[in-house]
Design an enzyme around this catalytic site. Structure first.
Site, PDB file in Angstrom:
ATOM      1  N   HIS A  91      -2.013   1.490  -2.957  1.00 34.39           N
ATOM      2  CA  HIS A  91      -2.690   1.653  -1.671  1.00 34.39           C
ATOM      3  C   HIS A  91      -2.181   0.648  -0.639  1.00 34.39           C
ATOM      4  CE1 HIS A  91      -6.497   1.013   0.877  1.00 34.39           C
ATOM      5  NE2 HIS A  91      -5.824   2.024   1.377  1.00 34.39           N
ATOM      6  N   GLU A  99       0.958   1.940   0.732  1.00 34.75           N
ATOM      7  CA  GLU A  99       0.737   3.023   1.697  1.00 34.75           C
ATOM      8  C   GLU A  99       0.595   2.453   3.109  1.00 34.75           C
ATOM      9  OE1 GLU A  99      -3.092   5.167   3.281  1.00 34.75           O
ATOM     10  OE2 GLU A  99      -3.006   5.040   1.090  1.00 34.75           O
ATOM     11  N   HIS A 100      -0.132   1.341   3.227  1.00 31.50           N
ATOM     12  CA  HIS A 100      -0.275   0.692   4.532  1.00 31.50           C
ATOM     13  C   HIS A 100       1.048   0.092   5.003  1.00 31.50           C
ATOM     14  CE1 HIS A 100      -4.710   0.574   5.395  1.00 31.50           C
ATOM     15  NE2 HIS A 100      -4.721   0.989   4.140  1.00 31.50           N
ATOM     16  N   GLU A 126     -10.752  -3.151   4.808  1.00 29.50           N
ATOM     17  CA  GLU A 126     -11.125  -1.774   4.493  1.00 29.50           C
ATOM     18  C   GLU A 126     -12.038  -1.732   3.280  1.00 29.50           C
ATOM     19  OE1 GLU A 126      -9.037   2.262   2.739  1.00 29.50           O
ATOM     20  OE2 GLU A 126      -7.813   0.909   3.948  1.00 29.50           O
TER      21      GLU A 126
END
Length: 458
Positions: free
Chosen positions: A62, A65-66, A144
């Site tokens: 994840h 992904e950023h 997040e």
């Protein structure tokens, strides 16, 4: 040029077609023409998700992904967003247990731009990846996690139930968001090694759907992606095989500041891609798929013991899927009363099975959801990638609903009888507690994620 085959509409595909191609470096390409509107969707699935991570480095999929939105060899900073949105397009990316995907929907005449952007970060992201971008996105992901998991009511339920349903050491034991400790521990070299291993053309599927010229599209794909070298160092994910049933109920009580008591449960179900999984999907739809479902009628309408009751399926290909029960209680109703009613309804369903009317309604509901996914160019592009990455055949996306419509009522009853039972579930019970702190005005100190990017899937 890449090799491909001629598109032929399969029986039951509603006239939709897709062609498959493969570049010399291993990149799989799927094209589907649709000239209804002058737009094109680009979807790129990498065969890497949280199940590929190792202990101590959860959340890397994840996090990366950023990082993919932080610039590449020819695109600086936030340029990927700026160029796509400036051209009238939309974009994002998500991470799950089993894949990471990136997608754009563009006006047709801007398709080449989207393909160039995706190729540039696949081929040259390491040229832009540095400590500054790593620290920036590490903080974004941690924020997040706070906003979507740690600091919202019931926010960690998915994480807690997953950890219960999949034992310690299982590749699905942790969720894609990762832990704060592991996010802090990740180094720049960890990220670079992760990219080199997983972000290679032979570990990806690219689909392009919409108002396209297939020959021109393939020429662009060959031009921009064809020179990116493949990588052969990826290890397969750890085995996700587990017994068909858990063998005993697993239970955890959570005392938190939540609006109401809640009963949540995860039932171990068959792997995605199997007939048994489709039968389980129909069972969950009859039991908890919307306001006409058995659980909603019993708990919300008749007993008035709950304000919401739902039952859904988390499809997983590399491990048992999960049947996800979520009930929020009404007023001061005790969870034990809710749980007794749920077990009564599940036992009745396992004994009687669905009625003809319930079967028809559930199959129509799943058919509508399938049509909704394939009815947009972005949804179809995503489905083609999903079936290519997880099952090796994108064509299966075009006929998936007919495998659901072929399931009989007895198969649905058998699925419920075999797996929707107390000894095959992980249970989470929420009990509200009052805050010891005085309430503060909302919004004054709220942290915000200024990145346009959304973050992790479940």
């Amino acid at each position: 040029m890449p090799m491909g085959h001629t598109a032929t509409a399969q029986a039951g595909s509603g006239g939709l077609t897709a062609t498959e191609h493969r570049l010399a470096n291993g990149l799989r390409v799927v094209l589907s023409e649709d000239h209804l509107t002058p737009v094109a969707a680009v979807c790129l699935w990498y065969d890497v998700g949280s199940r590929h991570e190792v202990e101590g480095r959860t959340g890397l999929a994840h996090l990366f992904e950023h990082l993919m939105f932080q610039g590449s060899g020819q695109v600086k900073g936030n340029g990927h967003f700026e160029l796509v949105q400036g051209a009238g397009g939309s974009l994002n990316g998500t991470t799950s247990f089993e894949r990471t995907n990136y997608f754009e929907t563009m006006p047709t005449h801007q398709l080449e731009l989207a393909l160039w952007l995706e190729a540039d970060r696949m081929g040259s992201l390491l040229a832009a990846l540095d400590e500054e971008s790593m620290e920036n996105q590490r903080d974004v992901v941690k924020n997040e996690r706070r906003q979507r998991y740690d600091n919202v009511p019931y926010g960690t339920a998915f994480e807690k139930l997953t950890a219960l349903a999949y034992p310690e050491g299982h590749p699905y034991h942790h969720t894609p968001i990762g832990s704060m400790a592991d996010l802090d521990a990740a180094t720049l070299e960890d990220a670079r090694a992760f990219f080199r291993t997983n972000y290679a053309p032979n570990n990806a599927v690219l689909s392009v759907v919409g108002d396209i010229d297939p020959g021109q599209t393939l020429a662009w794909i060959e031009k921009y992606f064809g020179t990116i070298p493949s990588h052969d160092g990826k290890q397969p994910p750890r085995d996700g095989t587990l017994p068909e049933v858990i063998g005993g109920e697993l239970r955890e009580e959570v005392r938190e500041e939540v609006p109401a008591r809640a009963l949540m449960a995860a039932y171990r179900l068959p792997h995605d891609g199997t007939r048994e999984c489709d039968a389980a999907d129909l069972a969950l739809t009859v039991l908890g798929g919307g306001e006409s479902s058995r659980l909603h009628n019993r708990l919300v309408r008749r007993d008035r013991t709950a304000v919401a009751a739902g039952f859904g399926l988390l499809r997983l290909a590399g491990a048992p899927s999960l049947g996800w029960l979520d009930v929020k209680t009404s007023g001061g109703v005790e969870v034990a009363r809710i749980e007794a009613a749920v077990d009564e309804e599940l036992a009745r369903f396992a004994e009687e099975g669905p009625s003809p009317e319930e079967m028809e309604r559930a199959q129509a509901q799943l058919e509508r959801e399938w049509l909704d996914r394939l009815g947009t160019v972005s949804g179809r592009a995503d489905e083609l990638c999903r079936f290519a990455v997880l099952f090796g055949d994108p064509q299966l996306a075009l006929t998936a609903v007919h495998r659901v419509l072929d399931i009989g009522a007895e198969e649905v009853r058998a699925a419920a009888r075999a797996q929707l039972r107390p000894d095959n579930r992980a249970v989470l019970v929420y009990e509200p507690v009052e805050s010891a702190e005085p309430a503060e005005e909302a919004g004054t100190d709220a942290a915000t994620d200024t990145d346009a990017h959304e973050g992790a899937d479940k």
